[in-house]
Scaffold this motif. Structure first.
Motif, PDB file in Angstrom:
ATOM      1  N   SER A   1       0.709  -1.209  -0.054  1.00 23.32           N
ATOM      2  CA  SER A   1      -0.002  -0.024   0.155  1.00 23.32           C
ATOM      3  C   SER A   1       0.778   1.336  -0.093  1.00 23.32           C
ATOM      4  CB  SER A   1      -0.932   0.063   1.280  1.00 23.32           C
ATOM      5  OG  SER A   1      -1.843  -1.063   0.968  1.00 23.32           O
ATOM      6  N   LEU A   2       1.961   1.268   0.753  1.00 27.89           N
ATOM      7  CA  LEU A   2       2.891   2.457   0.811  1.00 27.89           C
ATOM      8  C   LEU A   2       3.597   2.642  -0.707  1.00 27.89           C
ATOM      9  CD1 LEU A   2       4.389   1.801   4.318  1.00 27.89           C
ATOM     10  CD2 LEU A   2       3.209   3.896   3.563  1.00 27.89           C
TER      11      LEU A   2
ATOM     12  N   GLU B   1       6.396  12.040   3.031  1.00 28.25           N
ATOM     13  CA  GLU B   1       6.066  10.809   3.817  1.00 28.25           C
ATOM     14  C   GLU B   1       4.700  10.964   4.607  1.00 28.25           C
ATOM     15  OE1 GLU B   1       8.241   9.210   8.263  1.00 28.25           O
ATOM     16  OE2 GLU B   1       8.810  11.140   7.105  1.00 28.25           O
ATOM     17  N   ASP B   2       4.172  11.856   4.817  1.00 25.88           N
ATOM     18  CA  ASP B   2       3.011  12.065   5.312  1.00 25.88           C
ATOM     19  C   ASP B   2       1.772  11.632   4.395  1.00 25.88           C
ATOM     20  OD1 ASP B   2       3.820  12.986   7.766  1.00 25.88           O
ATOM     21  OD2 ASP B   2       3.640  15.266   7.401  1.00 25.88           O
ATOM     22  N   TRP B   3       2.109  11.995   3.176  1.00 28.86           N
ATOM     23  CA  TRP B   3       1.273  11.650   2.060  1.00 28.86           C
ATOM     24  C   TRP B   3       1.252  10.186   1.835  1.00 28.86           C
ATOM     25  CZ3 TRP B   3      -2.422  12.268  -1.658  1.00 28.86           C
ATOM     26  CH2 TRP B   3      -2.277  11.445  -2.723  1.00 28.86           C
ATOM     27  N   LEU B   4       2.245   9.698   1.919  1.00 27.02           N
ATOM     28  CA  LEU B   4       2.387   7.838   1.862  1.00 27.02           C
ATOM     29  C   LEU B   4       1.545   7.314   2.743  1.00 27.02           C
ATOM     30  CD1 LEU B   4       6.192   7.432   1.085  1.00 27.02           C
ATOM     31  CD2 LEU B   4       4.342   7.503  -0.703  1.00 27.02           C
ATOM     32  N   TRP B   5       1.672   7.662   4.344  1.00 24.17           N
ATOM     33  CA  TRP B   5       0.970   7.097   5.248  1.00 24.17           C
ATOM     34  C   TRP B   5      -0.529   7.445   5.032  1.00 24.17           C
ATOM     35  CZ3 TRP B   5       3.234   3.480   7.861  1.00 24.17           C
ATOM     36  CH2 TRP B   5       4.214   3.186   8.113  1.00 24.17           C
ATOM     37  N   ARG B   6      -0.942   8.737   4.588  1.00 28.40           N
ATOM     38  CA  ARG B   6      -2.346   9.047   4.727  1.00 28.40           C
ATOM     39  C   ARG B   6      -2.904   8.262   3.430  1.00 28.40           C
ATOM     40  NH1 ARG B   6      -5.326  13.121   1.945  1.00 28.40           N
ATOM     41  NH2 ARG B   6      -3.410  14.171   1.420  1.00 28.40           N
ATOM     42  N   ARG B   7      -2.277   8.230   2.105  1.00 28.44           N
ATOM     43  CA  ARG B   7      -2.868   7.780   1.003  1.00 28.44           C
ATOM     44  C   ARG B   7      -2.891   6.260   1.061  1.00 28.44           C
ATOM     45  NH1 ARG B   7      -6.669   7.992  -3.004  1.00 28.44           N
ATOM     46  NH2 ARG B   7      -5.911   6.786  -4.786  1.00 28.44           N
ATOM     47  N   GLY B   8      -1.644   5.931   1.711  1.00 28.45           N
ATOM     48  CA  GLY B   8      -1.551   4.470   1.586  1.00 28.45           C
ATOM     49  C   GLY B   8      -2.436   3.477   2.261  1.00 28.45           C
TER      50      GLY B   8
END
Length: 202
Positions: free
Chosen positions: A27-28, A81-88
């Motif tokens: 997912s990430l 980094e924040d985008w990866l966790w939120r979107r992922g």
């Protein structure tokens, strides 16, 4: 096909019940793949590690359009980094559902995730052949993302091979996020083992 869909197909093609791909890892990496495509399309740019939406081409893919619409449009812009966790979050499930809906997956014996009950595999479509061509050709971005997601058959430790600074920033962030996720898993495993020992007693 987008890089994220190619990555999902490759992960499913190479994964197996004995060597499944971690859902969180994938997912990430899928979120990173979306961001790479948005950068390449000119829909976003990076200011350091901040994602700046641009008035670039509109994404033609539904999930990629959703990703573009989910971007923070005001300063301070979101960090990669924040985008990866939120979107992922649960993004692998979204890609499986979308590919099944498009007829790109079929029932099969493969299970992508350790806890997945559904067995699906890539259907023999032009999209599958395109993804395999990119993989077998060693396309640097796809290889780097697959390596970060620990897809079986990938080459762990491969350095991101993109000459684009923004794309390289995204690929490095994906690798860091996956390592952070693994550290969390290991910490929880240690805590759970310690808790079990307390209840088990001397």
């Amino acid at each position: 096909m987008t890089t994220a869909k190619d990555l999902f197909i490759i992960a499913l093609h190479l994964g197996s019940p004995d060597r499944p791909v971690g859902q969180g890892d994938l997912s990430l990496a899928l979120a990173g793949a979306e961001l790479v495509d948005l950068v390449t399309a000119g829909a976003v740019s990076l200011d350091g590690d901040r994602i700046v939406p641009d008035r670039g081409p509109t994404a033609g893919d539904r999930l990629l359009a959703e990703a573009a619409a989910a971007l923070e449009g005001q300063t301070p812009y979101e960090r990669v980094e924040d985008w990866l966790w939120r979107r992922g979050r649960d993004l692998a499930d979204s890609y499986q559902a979308a590919l099944e809906e498009d007829g790109e997956l079929r029932p099969g014996r493969r299970g992508l995730f350790p806890s997945g009950a559904d067995r699906v595999e890539p259907a023999d479509t032009p999209s599958r052949r395109h993804a395999l061509d990119r993989w077998e050709g060693g396309e640097p971005v796809l290889v780097a993302l697959a390596s970060a997601a620990r897809v079986p058959g990938s080459r762990p430790g491969d350095a991101p091979g993109s000459g684009d600074e923004a794309v390289t920033t995204v690929l490095l962030a994906v690798g860091d996020a996956v390592m952070e996720l693994e550290a969390v898993r290991q910490r929880r495993a240690i805590e759970n083992a310690a808790f079990a020992n307390v209840w088990r007693g001397p």
